[in-house]
Each structure stands twice: as C-alpha cells, then as structure tokens.
Design an enzyme around this catalytic site. Structure first.
Site, mmCIF file in Angstrom:
data_model
loop_
_atom_site.group_PDB
_atom_site.id
_atom_site.type_symbol
_atom_site.label_atom_id
_atom_site.label_comp_id
_atom_site.label_asym_id
_atom_site.label_seq_id
_atom_site.Cartn_x
_atom_site.Cartn_y
_atom_site.Cartn_z
ATOM 1 N N ASP A 153 55.231 72.365 38.319
ATOM 2 C CA ASP A 153 56.612 72.822 38.147
ATOM 3 C C ASP A 153 57.637 71.826 38.675
ATOM 4 O OD1 ASP A 153 55.466 75.184 37.162
ATOM 5 O OD2 ASP A 153 55.342 76.019 39.175
ATOM 6 N N HIS B 162 56.374 74.855 30.899
ATOM 7 C CA HIS B 162 57.310 73.725 30.945
ATOM 8 C C HIS B 162 58.652 74.173 30.361
ATOM 9 C CE1 HIS B 162 53.750 70.650 31.032
ATOM 10 N NE2 HIS B 162 53.746 71.502 32.042
HETATM 11 P P1 GDP Z 1 57.291 71.840 34.723
HETATM 12 O O1 GDP Z 1 56.170 72.818 34.723
HETATM 13 O O2 GDP Z 1 56.985 70.618 35.519
HETATM 14 O O3 GDP Z 1 57.788 71.493 33.344
HETATM 15 O O4 GDP Z 1 58.489 72.568 35.480
HETATM 16 P P2 GDP Z 1 59.006 74.074 35.245
HETATM 17 O O5 GDP Z 1 59.768 74.098 33.980
HETATM 18 O O6 GDP Z 1 57.902 75.048 35.412
HETATM 19 O O7 GDP Z 1 59.927 74.272 36.505
HETATM 20 C C1 GDP Z 1 61.030 73.464 36.754
HETATM 21 C C2 GDP Z 1 62.277 74.373 36.829
HETATM 22 O O8 GDP Z 1 63.345 73.639 37.364
HETATM 23 C C3 GDP Z 1 62.739 74.852 35.453
HETATM 24 O O9 GDP Z 1 63.293 76.132 35.606
HETATM 25 C C4 GDP Z 1 63.818 73.839 35.091
HETATM 26 O O10 GDP Z 1 64.769 74.345 34.181
HETATM 27 C C5 GDP Z 1 64.433 73.578 36.434
HETATM 28 N N1 GDP Z 1 64.996 72.251 36.648
HETATM 29 C C6 GDP Z 1 64.534 71.057 36.214
HETATM 30 N N2 GDP Z 1 65.274 70.054 36.745
HETATM 31 C C7 GDP Z 1 66.211 70.641 37.516
HETATM 32 C C8 GDP Z 1 67.238 70.132 38.374
HETATM 33 O O11 GDP Z 1 67.421 68.940 38.527
HETATM 34 N N3 GDP Z 1 67.987 71.049 39.041
HETATM 35 C C9 GDP Z 1 67.798 72.388 38.914
HETATM 36 N N4 GDP Z 1 68.590 73.193 39.617
HETATM 37 N N5 GDP Z 1 66.837 72.904 38.133
HETATM 38 C C10 GDP Z 1 66.036 72.037 37.457
HETATM 39 P P1 IMO Z 2 52.847 73.368 35.211
HETATM 40 O O1 IMO Z 2 52.319 72.539 34.065
HETATM 41 C C1 IMO Z 2 52.175 75.461 38.993
HETATM 42 C C2 IMO Z 2 48.082 76.765 39.846
HETATM 43 C C3 IMO Z 2 47.964 78.268 39.901
HETATM 44 C C4 IMO Z 2 46.802 78.422 40.867
HETATM 45 C C5 IMO Z 2 45.906 77.244 40.508
HETATM 46 C C6 IMO Z 2 44.759 77.603 39.569
HETATM 47 O O2 IMO Z 2 53.821 74.398 34.779
HETATM 48 O O3 IMO Z 2 53.311 72.511 36.324
HETATM 49 P P2 IMO Z 2 44.611 78.302 37.013
HETATM 50 O O4 IMO Z 2 45.242 79.447 36.279
HETATM 51 O O5 IMO Z 2 44.957 76.962 36.456
HETATM 52 O O6 IMO Z 2 43.134 78.472 37.210
HETATM 53 O O7 IMO Z 2 45.246 78.385 38.494
HETATM 54 O O8 IMO Z 2 46.736 76.284 39.880
HETATM 55 N N1 IMO Z 2 48.713 76.221 38.616
HETATM 56 C C7 IMO Z 2 49.989 75.857 38.519
HETATM 57 N N2 IMO Z 2 50.992 75.934 39.403
HETATM 58 N N3 IMO Z 2 52.397 74.914 37.782
HETATM 59 C C8 IMO Z 2 51.405 74.812 36.885
HETATM 60 O O9 IMO Z 2 51.545 74.195 35.692
HETATM 61 C C9 IMO Z 2 50.131 75.303 37.234
HETATM 62 N N4 IMO Z 2 48.937 75.374 36.596
HETATM 63 C C10 IMO Z 2 48.074 75.915 37.453
HETATM 64 O O10 IMO Z 2 49.140 78.867 40.372
HETATM 65 O O11 IMO Z 2 47.248 78.231 42.189
HETATM 66 MG MG MG Z 3 55.792 74.827 35.174
#
Ligand code: GDP
Ligand code: IMO
Ligand code: MG
Length: 453
Positions: free
Chosen positions: A35, A63
């Site tokens: 994330d 994502h």
């Molecule tokens: P990913 O799994 O790596 O693609 O990340 P996620 O989308 O799960 O989580 C990142 C969160 O942070 C999302 O809700 C984005 O919209 C938000 N986000 C990304 N960059 C920024 C930033 O620079 N500032 C803030 N406030 N939010 C951000």
């Molecule tokens: P993105 O791509 C955050 C974590 C789960 C759990 C562990 C194992 O959005 O960054 P699983 O279901 O894969 O067997 O869970 O890994 N986990 C993530 N945490 N972002 C993710 O993906 C994750 N993918 C798996 O929360 O602790």
């Molecule tokens: Mg994510």
C-alpha cells in the site's frame, strides 16, 4: 463487453533469440509492507509504456488510482488498464480468481473504461472457491489457537492457491478454462482433496465440482479471447522495440523468501520475482523504481519495530486514510524505518525511490527515522528478515524537525518547506538512492518530479 485487442503480434510465431532486444523493461515495486502508492505511480508512468504487466500475487493487492475527481481500485488488473491503447498483461506468476477478474472488468466497463487491452497468461493459476474457504478456515483455526500464528491474510485464497500450484496434480490454470474435460477432471480431484480438509470444520459446506464447473463456463467464454501465452508475447514485444513496465504487487517485506517470514504473502513480490513470474530474464530489466511511504504501515500480523500506538499513529491513519483498499482493515502506522528501506532497496537494486504521502506528515512537530536497531543488547544496522528476530529488535531513532505547511499544492522541489527537503535528503543519503518522485496527495497531479527541477 470487453473485446480483445486484435493488433497483437502473431501468437503462433516464435520470436528468434537471434533477433535483438531493442525495447526495454522497467519495474515499479513496493519497498515496505504494501500500500505504498504503487497504483498511483504506475498510472502516472503508463503513458511512457506499451504494456503494463503484473507478475505476482492476486486479488490480495489493492492499487488505487485517482484522477479528475475519480477513484479506481484495482485488484487483479494492472493499473495501466485505465489508459486506452496500453496492453494490460496478467503474467504466469499470478493466482487469478476468475470470478473476481470478470467482476473487475464489469465494474470498469460500467465506468466506460476500455478493457480490450487485457491479456491473461494461459499459465496463470486459478484461485477457486475452495481456496478461499481454506484460507478463511486456516486463519480461523490459527486465531482460535491464540498462539500468535494467524497471519491476518486478506482471505482471498492466495496461500492455498500457491500451495495447489506447488502440489501440482490438482492445480488448475487459466488455459484449462478452455479445456472442458481437463477442467472437470481437475475440479473433481481438487474438490475431493479440499472437502476432506474442510471437514475439519463441521460448519463448512462441501464444494461441488459440477457446480463450480458450470459457473465457470460463462467466465471461460468471457475470458477466452484474452487468454494466450504471455511469455512469447512479452519476448516479441521486447524485440519489436516496445516498452514494458512491470507492476509489483504486495511488497518487499511481504516477499515469501525475503520478507518477514512467516508473516508474508505467498509469492515473490520483489523485482527478483519478475523473471519467473513473467518469463523475462533479469538482464532485460533496467530502471527499477522503489515505492515507499514517508512513514510505515502494515496490515495484518507480524513484527513492525517502528509501530506507534499513540496520537501520532491516529493522526497518520486518519490523514492518510490508512484503511485497506482490499479489506477495509485499519492499517497499523509508524515511523519510517530506514534500515528496512535500505534492505529493500538492496534486494530490488532500486535505481530510484518514490516517496509517497509526504503531505500526511505535515503538522507533526518532529519526525523520527529509524536508523539502527538494538538487538541482543547490541546496536545493529542490518534488517532482520526473520519475524522472531525482528520482533525482538528495538528501533534507534534520529529525530528531525517537522514542517507545518500544507504541501498538497507543491509541484516542484522548491515548493517544499526546508524541513521537508531535509527529511527527503536524509532518506536519500541513508539509502544511497536518489528520490525521483515525491507524492503530496492521492491525485495524479499531486506529484513532484525531483529531476525536473
Ligand atoms: P498500492 O497498493 O501500493 O497501490 O497503494 P494503495 O492504493 O493500496 O494505498 C495507497 C493509498 O494512498 C491510496 O488510497 C492512494 O490514493 C493514497 N495516496 C497515494 N499517494 C498519496 C499521497 O501522496 N498523499 C495522500 N494523502 N494519499 C496518497
Ligand atoms: P498491495 O499490492 C498490504 C498482507 C496481508 C497479510 C499478508 C498475507 O495493495 O500493496 P495474503 O492474503 O497475501 O495471504 O496475506 O500479506 N498483504 C498486503 N498488505 N498490501 C498488499 O498488497 C498486500 N497483499 C498481502 O494483509 O498480512
Ligand atoms: Mg494496496
């Protein structure tokens, strides 16, 4: 409805190893526990590429991409799918829930997103309902056990599907959707095995292979035109002078080999996973961009040395909207761990960093950075990827002054307050890696390209 792209290289023709690779392949990978904002950066970079390729994980990923007031959450589809004309490739290394994939396509189609660029590897393994049952059951048993062994998975069936792949005989791949006899026979075999296991819990209803087979028929027809051999396709693209971007899912510290085992996911999440997860040799992959938050978060169980349980954690969680994109769970929050970041940068050979969510730290009077651990009464400066060891490590912090300005409108390095710049410089110096992008908000526009000063 999704119709596949028809302008692809001829899938029957095999590229010759003698033809030079004139295209290039780059990668974006998460450096922490997931994330980090990979989706946002992939979306930003997609206009520079012909194909965006997922190589690991499954629908455990979430994502987010945000632009023009719209917000999208992608789980299986590469984030580049939002750009018309770009190929969105799901390579062999994924475990794909076909029901979730079609649902994701439907959701995007309803929002008028063209999904014709989707290509699914015939060798990607399928996540089927019995894998999700097993995932949930396992977590439930481990939680009841109260031995601290529950992983806190996303319950998307990821671990059981990768285990099925390793077990081989009952595994089902996307290509089997197009071979009804094989599909039926494999489902029967798999259900027999899983139902025996699930009988451990009297509340679990057995899975019926025929019901699953029938529900897969419309899914198979829907996906049929998108399923192909992605390995040959990717090699052909590289010989056709095309540009490929690999999209890492999950993140380095969740890697099955290099993460905080056993509190990890079940795939190779780092850039090291690309060669096996997509069939592209490492020597073709240049320019790896590592994504990290300006602080740390983690969802699920496992050691997290810099975790906070105070008001600062609360502030970060609420400002950063730190709730899971896939499960909605509140994310654990803490200070940036530079020891971990330097380790992840090393494992991936990251050429540059993208530091995300810097805006969230605005208003905190001081900012702490973990620069070493105390472990066994000694100061150590290396990461401890074993969960038992890492749980016994205490962070040693360096404290920098915070910044109070709202930086969400900053668009150049000079727009950032001096204390924010000093914080970024410390990250660069400690990791020995330059920062390419700084993100100051979720929107595509809220990004500073540090090289375009
Ligand atoms: P990913 O799994 O790596 O693609 O990340 P996620 O989308 O799960 O989580 C990142 C969160 O942070 C999302 O809700 C984005 O919209 C938000 N986000 C990304 N960059 C920024 C930033 O620079 N500032 C803030 N406030 N939010 C951000
Ligand atoms: P993105 O791509 C955050 C974590 C789960 C759990 C562990 C194992 O959005 O960054 P699983 O279901 O894969 O067997 O869970 O890994 N986990 C993530 N945490 N972002 C993710 O993906 C994750 N993918 C798996 O929360 O602790
Ligand atoms: Mg994510």
């Amino acid at each position: 409805m999704t119709k596949p792209r028809t302008d692809l290289p001829d899938s029957a023709a095999a590229p010759s190893p003698a033809d030079p690779v004139t295209g290039h392949a780059n990668a974006v990978v998460g450096l922490q526990w997931g994330d980090e904002g990979k989706g946002k950066i992939i979306d930003l970079l997609t206009p520079n590429y012909d194909a965006i390729v997922r190589y690991n994980g499954g629908a455990n990923a979430g994502h987010s991409v945000q632009f023009a007031g719209k917000r999208f959450a992608l789980h299986l589809l590469p984030s580049g799918i939002l750009h018309p004309g770009v190929l969105a490739i799901i390579a062999n290394g994924l475990v794909v829930d076909p029901f979730a994939l079609v649902k994701e396509l439907d959701t995007l189609n309803q929002q008028n997103i063209d999904t014709s660029g989707l290509i699914l590897s015939d060798r990607a393994h399928l996540v089927l309902p019995y894998h999700q049952t097993q995932d949930a059951l396992r977590e439930q048993l481990l939680t009841k056990d109260d031995t601290g062994r529950a992983i806190g998975t996303t319950k998307r069936g990821i671990g059981p599907a990768y285990a099925e792949k390793a077990n081989r005989s009952s595994a089902i791949r996307a290509g089997d959707l197009l071979r009804p006899d094989t599909l039926r026979e494999r489902l029967e075999h798999a259900c027999r095995f899983h139902n025996t296991l699930h009988a451990l819990d009297p509340d679990t209803t057995p899975h019926d292979p025929e019901t699953i087979f029938r529900s897969l028929q419309p899914i198979a027809e829907r996906l049929r035109p998108h399923i192909t051999d992605t390995t040959y396709l990717l090699h052909q693209l590289l010989r056709d002078n095309k540009r490929i971007l690999f999209e890492g899912a999950n993140a380095t510290l969740l890697d099955i080999d290099h993460g905080t085992f056993p509190f990890v996911t079940s795939s190779s999440t780092t850039a090291l996973g690309i060669p096996s997860g997509a069939g592209i040799p490492g020597k073709h992959i240049t320019d790896i961009l590592g994504i990290a938050k300006a602080y740390s978060t983690r969802v699920g169980a496992g050691p997290f040395p810099t975790e906070l349980h105070d008001d600062t954690a609360h502030t970060i969680r609420e400002r950063g909207r730190e709730y899971g994109t896939t499960t909605g769970r509140p994310r654990r929050c803490g200070w940036l761990d530079l020891v971990a970041l330097r380790y992840s940068t090393m494992i991936n050979a990251a050429d540059a960093l993208s530091i995300m969510l810097l805006d969230v730290l605005s208003g905190l009077p001081e900012l702490k950075l973990c620069i070493a651990y105390e472990f066994n009464n000694q100061r150590i400066d290396r990461f401890l990827p074993d969960a038992t060891d890492l749980a016994r490590a205490t962070p040693i912090y360096e404290t920098l002054p915070g910044f109070s300005e709202d930086i969400t409108s900053a668009r150049t390095p000079d727009d950032l307050p001096a204390n924010a710049r000093a914080y970024l410089q410390r990250i660069e110096h400690f990791t020995g890696t330059p920062i390419r992008f700084v993100s100051v908000g979720p929107d595509r526009e809220q990004t500073i390209d540090m090289q375009r000063a």
